[in-house]
Design an enzyme around this catalytic site. Structure first.
Site, PDB file in Angstrom:
ATOM      1  N   ARG A   1      -1.797  -4.899   3.898  1.00 55.28           N
ATOM      2  CA  ARG A   1      -1.524  -3.926   4.956  1.00 55.28           C
ATOM      3  C   ARG A   1      -0.078  -4.007   5.435  1.00 55.28           C
ATOM      4  O   ARG A   1       0.583  -2.991   5.626  1.00 55.28           O
ATOM      5  CB  ARG A   1      -2.456  -4.188   6.133  1.00 55.28           C
ATOM      6  CG  ARG A   1      -2.097  -3.339   7.346  1.00 55.28           C
ATOM      7  CD  ARG A   1      -2.951  -3.692   8.559  1.00 55.28           C
ATOM      8  NE  ARG A   1      -2.560  -2.862   9.687  1.00 55.28           N
ATOM      9  CZ  ARG A   1      -2.317  -3.315  10.923  1.00 55.28           C
ATOM     10  NH1 ARG A   1      -2.420  -4.608  11.182  1.00 55.28           N
ATOM     11  NH2 ARG A   1      -1.969  -2.497  11.873  1.00 55.28           N
TER      12      ARG A   1
ATOM     13  N   ARG B   1       0.830  -1.217   0.000  1.00 59.86           N
ATOM     14  CA  ARG B   1       0.000   0.000   0.000  1.00 59.86           C
ATOM     15  C   ARG B   1       0.862   1.264   0.000  1.00 59.86           C
ATOM     16  O   ARG B   1       0.465   2.291  -0.547  1.00 59.86           O
ATOM     17  CB  ARG B   1      -0.976   0.000   1.179  1.00 59.86           C
ATOM     18  CG  ARG B   1      -0.312  -0.085   2.538  1.00 59.86           C
ATOM     19  CD  ARG B   1      -1.360  -0.133   3.649  1.00 59.86           C
ATOM     20  NE  ARG B   1      -0.731  -0.446   4.929  1.00 59.86           N
ATOM     21  CZ  ARG B   1      -1.057   0.132   6.087  1.00 59.86           C
ATOM     22  NH1 ARG B   1      -2.005   1.048   6.130  1.00 59.86           N
ATOM     23  NH2 ARG B   1      -0.455  -0.217   7.197  1.00 59.86           N
TER      24      ARG B   1
ATOM     25  N   PHE C   1     -14.450  -4.373   1.615  1.00 59.85           N
ATOM     26  CA  PHE C   1     -15.541  -3.449   1.250  1.00 59.85           C
ATOM     27  C   PHE C   1     -15.618  -3.235  -0.256  1.00 59.85           C
ATOM     28  O   PHE C   1     -16.707  -3.080  -0.816  1.00 59.85           O
ATOM     29  CB  PHE C   1     -15.352  -2.103   1.960  1.00 59.85           C
ATOM     30  CG  PHE C   1     -15.172  -2.236   3.446  1.00 59.85           C
ATOM     31  CD1 PHE C   1     -16.064  -3.010   4.193  1.00 59.85           C
ATOM     32  CD2 PHE C   1     -14.119  -1.626   4.096  1.00 59.85           C
ATOM     33  CE1 PHE C   1     -15.896  -3.159   5.562  1.00 59.85           C
ATOM     34  CE2 PHE C   1     -13.948  -1.771   5.470  1.00 59.85           C
ATOM     35  CZ  PHE C   1     -14.831  -2.537   6.211  1.00 59.85           C
TER      36      PHE C   1
ATOM     37  N   SER D   1      -5.124   4.929   5.557  1.00 60.74           N
ATOM     38  CA  SER D   1      -4.746   3.511   5.539  1.00 60.74           C
ATOM     39  C   SER D   1      -4.426   3.008   4.136  1.00 60.74           C
ATOM     40  O   SER D   1      -3.515   2.211   3.951  1.00 60.74           O
ATOM     41  CB  SER D   1      -5.882   2.662   6.115  1.00 60.74           C
ATOM     42  OG  SER D   1      -6.145   3.038   7.447  1.00 60.74           O
TER      43      SER D   1
ATOM     44  N   ASP E   1      -7.617  -6.381  13.403  1.00 63.30           N
ATOM     45  CA  ASP E   1      -9.018  -6.014  13.137  1.00 63.30           C
ATOM     46  C   ASP E   1      -9.938  -7.240  13.066  1.00 63.30           C
ATOM     47  O   ASP E   1     -11.148  -7.132  13.253  1.00 63.30           O
ATOM     48  CB  ASP E   1      -9.140  -5.209  11.837  1.00 63.30           C
ATOM     49  CG  ASP E   1      -8.915  -3.719  12.069  1.00 63.30           C
ATOM     50  OD1 ASP E   1      -8.771  -3.314  13.245  1.00 63.30           O
ATOM     51  OD2 ASP E   1      -8.865  -2.974  11.076  1.00 63.30           O
TER      52      ASP E   1
ATOM     53  N   HIS F   1      -5.444  -3.906   2.221  1.00 64.07           N
ATOM     54  CA  HIS F   1      -5.853  -4.732   3.359  1.00 64.07           C
ATOM     55  C   HIS F   1      -6.555  -6.017   2.911  1.00 64.07           C
ATOM     56  O   HIS F   1      -7.546  -6.448   3.482  1.00 64.07           O
ATOM     57  CB  HIS F   1      -6.733  -3.938   4.328  1.00 64.07           C
ATOM     58  CG  HIS F   1      -6.011  -2.786   4.980  1.00 64.07           C
ATOM     59  ND1 HIS F   1      -5.504  -1.718   4.241  1.00 64.07           N
ATOM     60  CD2 HIS F   1      -5.701  -2.544   6.267  1.00 64.07           C
ATOM     61  CE1 HIS F   1      -4.918  -0.862   5.070  1.00 64.07           C
ATOM     62  NE2 HIS F   1      -5.011  -1.335   6.305  1.00 64.07           N
TER      63      HIS F   1
ATOM     64  N   GLU G   1     -19.203   3.259  -0.069  1.00 67.19           N
ATOM     65  CA  GLU G   1     -18.415   2.622  -1.126  1.00 67.19           C
ATOM     66  C   GLU G   1     -19.191   2.479  -2.438  1.00 67.19           C
ATOM     67  O   GLU G   1     -18.621   2.592  -3.525  1.00 67.19           O
ATOM     68  CB  GLU G   1     -17.925   1.244  -0.664  1.00 67.19           C
ATOM     69  CG  GLU G   1     -16.959   1.280   0.517  1.00 67.19           C
ATOM     70  CD  GLU G   1     -17.649   1.492   1.872  1.00 67.19           C
ATOM     71  OE1 GLU G   1     -18.899   1.442   1.929  1.00 67.19           O
ATOM     72  OE2 GLU G   1     -16.939   1.718   2.870  1.00 67.19           O
TER      73      GLU G   1
END
Lengths: 312, 275
Positions: free
Chosen positions: A165, A8, A81, A35, A115, A107, A56
């Site tokens: 991530r 990322r 998502f 993020s 998470d 992620h 989204e």
């Protein structure tokens, strides 16, 4: 120990470069720009950065409209998502019309870590791969991410790029090439082939080194392009080594393992072991703990190699 | 105010387009009659009075753009596009047929003049928002128009898009809501009440007008007024009648997705003064 870079971070850096090179590059995010690293672009180009808020579906629709208006939109959120919440928008507003939008989903997989399972996408590659017109990429490291993001920007049509991530070892060299639909042989071998994607490629290189000490010659083929799949490279590996171990930070259903098996069973059936999540969701924990728990370490790959060789 | 003769000419065009809609649906033997007829007066004003567009150059960069968010009213859109000259009127006979460029729902890659793909309700408005942002980024004065259904606003994505349009102050976006009060399963109010629509959009920081969606003069005036609004998107709530123009189709949810039979077509054409 090789250098460690989060894919990322490589994305954020490349987006900024693309923004400087091409005024038609615009970026959207859904309240995760810190993020996903799109905030790096947003800081320098606030007029070309659009936060959709935690929405989204609308983000993907806006991206489609921006593409229809001549822009090159990159839209980012977490993989869970992007491929889940906004699936039907990606289907109807991007894939069906072949809209020139790049979904860069960060992620992906279990290395999201603490998470927990709600945020760890184990199905995004399968979902996206099933869509006609969709290109699905999953780079191995920082340098390949830079090249893949550039290849996506140059390509006309929808692309889904899965990033992670956590920091992952660098296996490609800075400035490497990336061609959509092409894989890369990172280590030659003759007894079996690891066909891997994402961060599992670095794990496979370690596994191959361990196997070499047992006088087992393992080839490592990295597929950064899940769709289109490099069918020639996969078939060549099957024909020349006669045994395949696939590995992905994703469910064994429908992702890389699924794609490789579909290809092999039609054209060159050989024994295959699929390493990945065995139809289960993830949970909270450290990335390393989760990789160990779900069987995604070099030691697990060595075991899978030994299993597949017994079936050869 | 428009000249009386301009209004009469647009009314005549709308009447002719109703005929085309009914004929093409009858030939196709499937498709959405009620919502095409409720929307056609608004579409007539957009395509033959309000919008800057060039049928001989569908990709003209500075054109105004229209997004049919309620994509099932495709017959109304196709009738306008054929009448404007984007393609031959004969093509309308191929609606929904295998190999036709006139798909069941609008397809930007198949039909000249169609801007985006719609049909899955709730998605067109977001695309219109993206088009409006793109137009501003490119420094174009072009306006973006979109037509929503009143059942369609039950989709959550509509409200995500409504939020974004106001947030980004898209005064180049004008949305017309075809408020015919009916959806497939019955009255919108009974299936899932969306009232009060005006206050909802006002609360989302839109400018809201309400007009009779079959009054050509009033539609023209509201579209013109929308162009004067600065810093906000505009919603025009067009009060319409599902099946408008054909008495035995009017106010009937049962004609949402049903084409006219041969008998119904001939009776409908009589009503429209078309033999």
């Amino acid at each position: 120990m090789s250098e460690m870079i989060a894919t990322r971070d490589a994305y954020g850096k490349t987006l900024l470069e693309l923004g400087r090179e091409n005024p038609r590059v615009v970026v959207l995010d859904a309240d995760l720009s810190g993020s996903t690293k799109t905030a790096v672009f947003g800081k320098e180009f606030p007029e070309r950065f659009f936060n959709a808020g935690i929405a989204e579906a609308n983000m993907v629709g806006m991206a489609a409209g921006l593409a229809a208006g001549g822009m090159i939109p990159f839209a980012s959120t977490f993989a869970v998502f992007a491929a889940g919440r906004a699936f039907e928008q990606i289907r109807q507003s991007l894939a069906y019309p072949r809209m020139n939008v790049k979904i860069v989903a960060t992620h992906g997989g279990i290395t999201v870590g603490e998470d927990g399972g709600s945020h760890q996408s184990v199905e995004d590659l399968a979902i996206m791969r099933a869509l006609p017109n969709m290109t699905v990429l999953c780079p191995a490291d920082g340098p390949e991410t830079e090249a893949a993001v550039r290849a996506a920007a140059a390509y006309q049509g929808p692309v889904f790029i899965r990033l992670g991530r956590s920091k992952v070892p660098v296996v490609f060299t800075e400035g490497c090439d990336f061609t959509i639909g092409r894989g890369a042989t990172l280590r030659q071998g003759s007894d079996l082939t690891f066909i891997t994607t994402g961060l599992m490629t670095a794990q496979a290189l370690e596994a191959a080194a361990i196997l070499a000490e047992e006088n087992i010659s393992a080839r490592v083929v990295h597929l950064g392009s899940i769709k289109p799949l490099d069918v020639d490279l996969v078939l060549q590996a099957a024909r020349e080594t006669g045994a395949i171990v696939t590995a992905e930070e994703h469910s064994v259903i429908g992702g890389l393992g699924g794609a490789v098996c579909e290809t092999l069973c039609e054209s060159c059936p050989v024994p295959v072991e699929r390493v990945g999540l065995r139809d289960v969701f993830g949970q909270s924990g450290l990335a390393e703990e989760l990789l160990a728990h779900y069987g995604l370490t070099p030691a697990h790959l060595v075991e899978a190699a030994e299993r597949v060789l017994r079936r050869k | 105010m428009l000249k009386e003769e301009t209004v009469r000419a647009l009314e005549q065009t709308a009447r002719q387009l109703r005929v085309e809609i009914l004929k093409m649906l009858n030939t196709a033997k499937s498709g959405h009659t009620g919502g095409s007829l409720s929307a056609i007066d608004v579409l007539t004003v957009l395509y033959f009075h309000q919008m800057r567009h060039d049928p001989s150059n569908p990709k003209w960069e500075d054109r105004d753009r229209f997004v049919l968010s309620k994509g099932h009213a495709a017959p109304a859109l196709y009738a306008c596009l054929a009448e404007a000259g984007y393609f031959s009127r004969d093509d309308l006979k191929t609606l929904r047929r295998f190999g036709s460029h006139l798909q069941g729902h609008p397809d930007m890659n198949k039909t000249p003049g169609v801007e985006v793909c719609t049909g899955s309700l709730g998605q067109g408005l977001s695309q219109a928002v993206g088009l409006a942002i793109a137009s501003k980024l490119a420094g174009r004065s072009a306006r973006i128009y979109s037509l929503l259904g009143d059942g369609e606003v039950q989709e959550g994505q509509i409200w995500e898009a409504a939020m974004a349009a106001a947030h980004y102050k898209l005064d180049n976006l004008c949305v017309v809501l075809d408020h015919n009060g009916l959806q497939i399963d019955g009255e919108v109010e009974k299936v899932m009440n969306v009232a009060p629509l005006g206050p909802k959009f006002l609360a989302f920081n839109w400018h809201v007008f309400e007009v009779d969606g079959h009054d050509i003069q009033a539609i023209c005036q509201s579209l013109e007024n929308a162009g004067e609004i600065k810093g906000q998107p505009t919603l025009i709530i067009a009060r319409t009648v599902k099946g408008k123009g054909v008495p035995f189709f009017e106010h009937k949810a049962s004609y949402h997705g049903v084409p006219p039979s041969d008998d119904e077509l001939s009776r409908a054409l009589e009503h429209l003064g078309h033999s």
